[in-house]
Design an enzyme around this catalytic site. Sequence first.
Site, mmCIF file in Angstrom:
data_model
loop_
_atom_site.group_PDB
_atom_site.id
_atom_site.type_symbol
_atom_site.label_atom_id
_atom_site.label_comp_id
_atom_site.label_asym_id
_atom_site.label_seq_id
_atom_site.Cartn_x
_atom_site.Cartn_y
_atom_site.Cartn_z
ATOM 1 N N LYS A 1 0.842 -1.210 0.000
ATOM 2 C CA LYS A 1 0.000 0.000 0.000
ATOM 3 C C LYS A 1 0.872 1.255 0.000
ATOM 4 O O LYS A 1 0.611 2.207 -0.738
ATOM 5 C CB LYS A 1 -0.930 -0.001 1.225
ATOM 6 C CG LYS A 1 -2.121 -0.942 1.065
ATOM 7 C CD LYS A 1 -2.877 -1.164 2.362
ATOM 8 C CE LYS A 1 -3.940 -2.249 2.146
ATOM 9 N NZ LYS A 1 -4.583 -2.688 3.389
ATOM 10 N N GLN B 1 -4.753 -1.244 9.620
ATOM 11 C CA GLN B 1 -4.703 -2.593 9.060
ATOM 12 C C GLN B 1 -5.306 -3.600 10.046
ATOM 13 O O GLN B 1 -4.906 -3.654 11.205
ATOM 14 C CB GLN B 1 -3.240 -2.953 8.744
ATOM 15 C CG GLN B 1 -3.060 -4.280 8.061
ATOM 16 C CD GLN B 1 -3.640 -4.309 6.642
ATOM 17 O OE1 GLN B 1 -3.465 -3.373 5.866
ATOM 18 N NE2 GLN B 1 -4.362 -5.359 6.320
ATOM 19 N N ASP C 1 -11.187 3.262 4.087
ATOM 20 C CA ASP C 1 -11.612 1.854 4.056
ATOM 21 C C ASP C 1 -13.142 1.753 4.068
ATOM 22 O O ASP C 1 -13.693 0.683 3.807
ATOM 23 C CB ASP C 1 -11.065 1.118 5.284
ATOM 24 C CG ASP C 1 -9.969 0.125 4.933
ATOM 25 O OD1 ASP C 1 -9.835 -0.209 3.747
ATOM 26 O OD2 ASP C 1 -9.272 -0.317 5.862
#
Length: 296
Positions: free
Chosen positions: A54, A98, A121
């Site tokens: 990422k 994460q 997200d």
Amino acid sequence: MSADIIDGKAFAEGLRGRVAAAVPGFVAKTGRKPGLAVVLVGEDPASQVYVRSKGKATVAAGMESFEHKLPDTTTQDELIAVVEQLNADDRVDGILVQLPLPKGVDEKAVISTIDPAKDVDGFHVINSGKLAVGEEALVPCTPLGCLMLLKDRLGDLTGLDAVVIGRSNIVGKPMAQLLLKESCTVTIAHSRTRDLPAVVRRADIVVAAVGRPEMVKGDWLKPGATVIDVGINRVPAAEEGKTRLVGDVDFASAREVAGAITPVPGGVGPMTIAVLLRNTLVAAHARAGIGAPEGL
Ligand code: NAD
């Protein structure tokens, strides 16, 4: 018949290119780069790989990447303090924590601390609520990527029968909301669904997000159906000691019946990071009060 292969890798590369091409316009208007902060707690090897890729993709798109690596002894309060610091940091447009988080840290408490405007997200209840009522929202990357592939393949989805297998908050539920927004007739199937093959056989669109290797068989499909395989499952390979990746769909039998299908790997997987970059750029534009670029 052999299904067309939906090349998610190529589509994702194109999307990343469009995002990168739009970044200089943002910089010209605001005098700064869009920024994505990724927070990793602990040493989970898969998470480390995801976070590294990422970060690399963010920089390759011309954006600023902020990585926060915290030890697995980090407490919930300490993690929340990091998120609050990122909320207040004007250089940061997107915050991604994460998952999974270490035991003892409540994921919901951490995610609900993220500023919804920076929730790239799309896991904050404000964003899932907005998606549910049809308002502009930051949408979870994987299902949004699946929708992009479907629209690219099929164009207008109005009236199509869609079956989403899996009801997680990360994939299944937002996927169903997105398909409903496109005026599909949506069925959400899950572990308690009766006669899953019969349910799937009705579908023009099948999205499998289950986490069970090669569960969906070719003879479950309506001929010509479009199949999106979200599953990423590691199984033993023919060669001893080796493993290989397979999806939730039995690719060999499904491609004999489907009209189009995403492979694993190279289908949905590469879309997730590309959409993350897209969401970061969209969040950056919204925070700066300027309209998002077209074509994303
Ligand atoms: P999850 O475990 O949270 O949810 C799985 C869902 O499948 C549940 O809703 C459950 O009801 C349903 N299910 C389980 N067994 C079933 C059965 N026998 N029949 C019907 N439904 C059943 O998983 P998730 O986070 O939604 O992920 C699903 C899969 O997608 C996993 O393989 C995961 O690795 C993969 N995934 C891929 C990406 C990507 O970037 N491509 C992103 C997220 C998840």
